[in-house]
Design a protein around this motif. Sequence first.
Motif, PDB file in Angstrom:
ATOM      1  N   PHE A  82      -4.131  -1.737  -3.300  1.00  0.00           N
ATOM      2  CA  PHE A  82      -3.291  -1.099  -2.289  1.00  0.00           C
ATOM      3  C   PHE A  82      -1.894  -1.715  -2.300  1.00  0.00           C
ATOM      4  N   GLY A  83      -0.889  -0.867  -2.097  1.00  0.00           N
ATOM      5  CA  GLY A  83       0.455  -1.376  -1.868  1.00  0.00           C
ATOM      6  C   GLY A  83       0.761  -1.344  -0.378  1.00  0.00           C
ATOM      7  N   GLY A  84       1.957  -1.766  -0.015  1.00  0.00           N
ATOM      8  CA  GLY A  84       2.407  -1.691   1.374  1.00  0.00           C
ATOM      9  C   GLY A  84       1.588  -2.553   2.321  1.00  0.00           C
ATOM     10  N   ALA A  85       1.407  -2.068   3.544  1.00  0.00           N
ATOM     11  CA  ALA A  85       0.772  -2.866   4.597  1.00  0.00           C
ATOM     12  C   ALA A  85      -0.697  -3.172   4.307  1.00  0.00           C
ATOM     13  N   LEU A  86      -1.318  -2.402   3.405  1.00  0.00           N
ATOM     14  CA  LEU A  86      -2.743  -2.611   3.126  1.00  0.00           C
ATOM     15  C   LEU A  86      -2.968  -3.566   1.955  1.00  0.00           C
ATOM     16  N   ALA A  87      -1.886  -4.090   1.377  1.00  0.00           N
ATOM     17  CA  ALA A  87      -2.002  -4.953   0.196  1.00  0.00           C
ATOM     18  C   ALA A  87      -2.989  -6.089   0.436  1.00  0.00           C
ATOM     19  N   GLY A  88      -3.861  -6.298  -0.517  1.00  0.00           N
ATOM     20  CA  GLY A  88      -4.811  -7.411  -0.447  1.00  0.00           C
ATOM     21  C   GLY A  88      -6.115  -7.079   0.243  1.00  0.00           C
ATOM     22  N   ARG A  89      -6.215  -5.889   0.845  1.00  0.00           N
ATOM     23  CA  ARG A  89      -7.437  -5.567   1.600  1.00  0.00           C
ATOM     24  C   ARG A  89      -8.440  -4.811   0.735  1.00  0.00           C
ATOM     25  N   LEU A  91     -12.311  -2.988   1.695  1.00  0.00           N
ATOM     26  CA  LEU A  91     -12.708  -1.757   2.391  1.00  0.00           C
ATOM     27  C   LEU A  91     -11.891  -1.581   3.665  1.00  0.00           C
ATOM     28  N   VAL A  92     -11.228  -0.435   3.771  1.00  0.00           N
ATOM     29  CA  VAL A  92     -10.334  -0.153   4.901  1.00  0.00           C
ATOM     30  C   VAL A  92     -10.784   1.148   5.570  1.00  0.00           C
ATOM     31  N   PRO A  93     -10.893   1.188   6.909  1.00  0.00           N
ATOM     32  CA  PRO A  93     -11.225   2.454   7.576  1.00  0.00           C
ATOM     33  C   PRO A  93     -10.194   3.528   7.206  1.00  0.00           C
ATOM     34  N   LEU A  94     -10.672   4.757   7.012  1.00  0.00           N
ATOM     35  CA  LEU A  94      -9.801   5.816   6.506  1.00  0.00           C
ATOM     36  C   LEU A  94      -8.592   6.069   7.402  1.00  0.00           C
ATOM     37  N   SER A  95      -8.761   5.921   8.723  1.00  0.00           N
ATOM     38  CA  SER A  95      -7.631   6.175   9.627  1.00  0.00           C
ATOM     39  C   SER A  95      -6.479   5.216   9.328  1.00  0.00           C
ATOM     40  N   GLN A  96      -6.807   3.973   8.975  1.00  0.00           N
ATOM     41  CA  GLN A  96      -5.753   3.005   8.658  1.00  0.00           C
ATOM     42  C   GLN A  96      -5.086   3.327   7.325  1.00  0.00           C
ATOM     43  N   ILE A  97      -5.882   3.846   6.399  1.00  0.00           N
ATOM     44  CA  ILE A  97      -5.298   4.268   5.117  1.00  0.00           C
ATOM     45  C   ILE A  97      -4.317   5.413   5.355  1.00  0.00           C
ATOM     46  N   ALA A  98      -4.738   6.400   6.168  1.00  0.00           N
ATOM     47  CA  ALA A  98      -3.886   7.571   6.421  1.00  0.00           C
ATOM     48  C   ALA A  98      -2.587   7.175   7.113  1.00  0.00           C
ATOM     49  N   ASP A  99      -2.661   6.184   7.977  1.00  0.00           N
ATOM     50  CA  ASP A  99      -1.476   5.787   8.745  1.00  0.00           C
ATOM     51  C   ASP A  99      -0.609   4.766   8.021  1.00  0.00           C
ATOM     52  N   ASN A 100      -1.079   4.271   6.858  1.00  0.00           N
ATOM     53  CA  ASN A 100      -0.331   3.197   6.181  1.00  0.00           C
ATOM     54  C   ASN A 100      -0.139   3.399   4.685  1.00  0.00           C
ATOM     55  N   PRO A 101       0.351   4.565   4.263  1.00  0.00           N
ATOM     56  CA  PRO A 101       0.729   4.645   2.843  1.00  0.00           C
ATOM     57  C   PRO A 101       1.906   3.694   2.599  1.00  0.00           C
ATOM     58  N   ALA A 102       2.044   3.239   1.354  1.00  0.00           N
ATOM     59  CA  ALA A 102       3.169   2.349   1.041  1.00  0.00           C
ATOM     60  C   ALA A 102       4.485   3.085   1.283  1.00  0.00           C
ATOM     61  N   PHE A 125       4.134  13.730  -0.017  1.00  0.00           N
ATOM     62  CA  PHE A 125       3.138  13.166  -0.933  1.00  0.00           C
ATOM     63  C   PHE A 125       3.052  11.661  -0.702  1.00  0.00           C
ATOM     64  N   PRO A 126       2.024  11.222   0.012  1.00  0.00           N
ATOM     65  CA  PRO A 126       1.920   9.783   0.297  1.00  0.00           C
ATOM     66  C   PRO A 126       1.500   8.984  -0.934  1.00  0.00           C
TER      67      PRO A 126
END
Lengths: 279, 281
Positions: A82-89, A91-102, A125-126
């Motif tokens: 993952f890039g952006g705010a999710l970098a290093g994580r 398994l991530v809940p889908l809602s957090q993925i949707a709200d945090n594209p790089a 296009f996220p």
Amino acid sequence: MPYTAEISRSNPTCFVFLVDQSASMSDPIGGEVPTSKASVVSDAINRLLTELSVKCAKEEGVRDYFHVAVVGYGHNNVGSAFGGALAGRDLVPLSQIADNPARVEERTKKIPDGAGGLVESTVRFPIWMDPVCNGGTPMRQALEYAHRLVDRWLGEHPACFPPIVLNLTDGEANDGDPTVPAAGICSLTSADGAVLLFNLHVSDAGGSPVTFPDTEAGLPDNYARTLFGMSSLLPSHMRSYTAQEGFTVSDSTRGFVYNADITSVVQFLDIGTRATDLR
Amino acid sequence: MQPTYGSRIPGSVACHHLHKGGGQAEEYEDAYAVHPRVSAVEEIDVASLRVALSDGASESVLAGLWARSLVDHFVSVPHEALASADSFGREAVMVTASWEATLGDYIARREADGRPIQWYEQPKLDRGAYATLLAISFCAPQEGDLADLRGEGRWAAAVIGDCCLFQVRDGALITAYPLAGSEDFGTSPNLLNSRNQDSLLISERVAMNSGSLRQQDDIYLCTDAVAAWFLREVEHGGRPWETLRDLGTSDGPNFADFIGEERASGHMRNDDATLIHVAVW
């Protein structure tokens, strides 16, 4: 009957995407406008995450029917891609993925204008991951990494719809035989059935694109045949969906795609009544 | 021969609903409407009754709002609108005429609330909302009607999708429509889309039906989870209408308890559940 568990917020399942980021992924494939294999797989991941997010979107946001990991392997290590705010994580809940594209790019595409022609339209296009390619191909380690993630998930969600591991690669593993850890993943089970391992093979070996074949005959090389053999048989409802899409299926159809679109796996998952037009 | 009624058909109507387990009450996306509005305990004239029932497709957004628009429209249509597929198709397209305004209001409200439409919602808003629909209208014996000679009332119904109607007479199931087997239910029923202007296609896909109505008849209208449960019980030799008939009375459990038990035992799919019982006295 297996593969019938409800997928819901109270009984979510997980997706683990494994992304080959080795040096060989810099090789170009394609016709008039060659694209690197790394661009093809990062595009596939971004589309898969987009499709999953849209599928689970409701008025209040994206519902956490799925938790998703995107794991890169290359440059001699394995870890979150993952890039952006999710970098290093992981398994991530889908809602957090949707709200945090790089980032979210704007791309133009042509859509029907309703009068038989096409007009250009701008779509958002996220992007969660960019193409990466360097180092070796530790596919075996990546499959073992996925095994650990899924095993832990199953301990916490023993009744879930079986998790899906989707490996996107050119198949050129160089840390040993990947079929052994692949079989290990497929031996994991929830109360609803065995974990599913699918493979998207992105290759410059030529030949026709192949979607969910039931035989290795016609596959261009040993890499393709190995990945086909590692892939799970499609459960019956997934075979039915594949047949509805116009592909020939049998009891031997496997979750393997060669140089073709894999986004349809998102549609394999039932989260309720499908929004389909009258036909 | 059954007794004759004259122009009035005394009876009652009871409505029950429950949202999907594990969700919130406000996430209920079925909708129903009964005209004229009545309470469960009062006597009604079934001959003037209109009922509409809809199940918003969970994969679409604003499905509950669309289902509500459909049922509100179809309880107000004349009896004749449910007498032919063509007229049903025209009525269904009429509901789409107000959808753009509904959608515009929704988007403006989201902006005003500081929650503008997100990238993942836009594709679904562009595709429109989806829902099934069952609409039924009852009428008194009509002059010249064969049923009139037997003193029977009539019902006419139209269905897109898998909402079901079951009619019970003299302790037996005489009508199961439009689906007749518990295995007939799936995740891709026919659906009305809020942007579908093709009345011809709708008229080709709608399942029309009509029947007679006698004293002591019971009609059960339900969304798919309850309907599939009902048919499975029948297939196993059961008389599920006896359970549904007594719901919410001193002789039976309340609806939520009944649904909760059937879900927990695995006999009913976890989905929004709606049941409307029309009883002729």
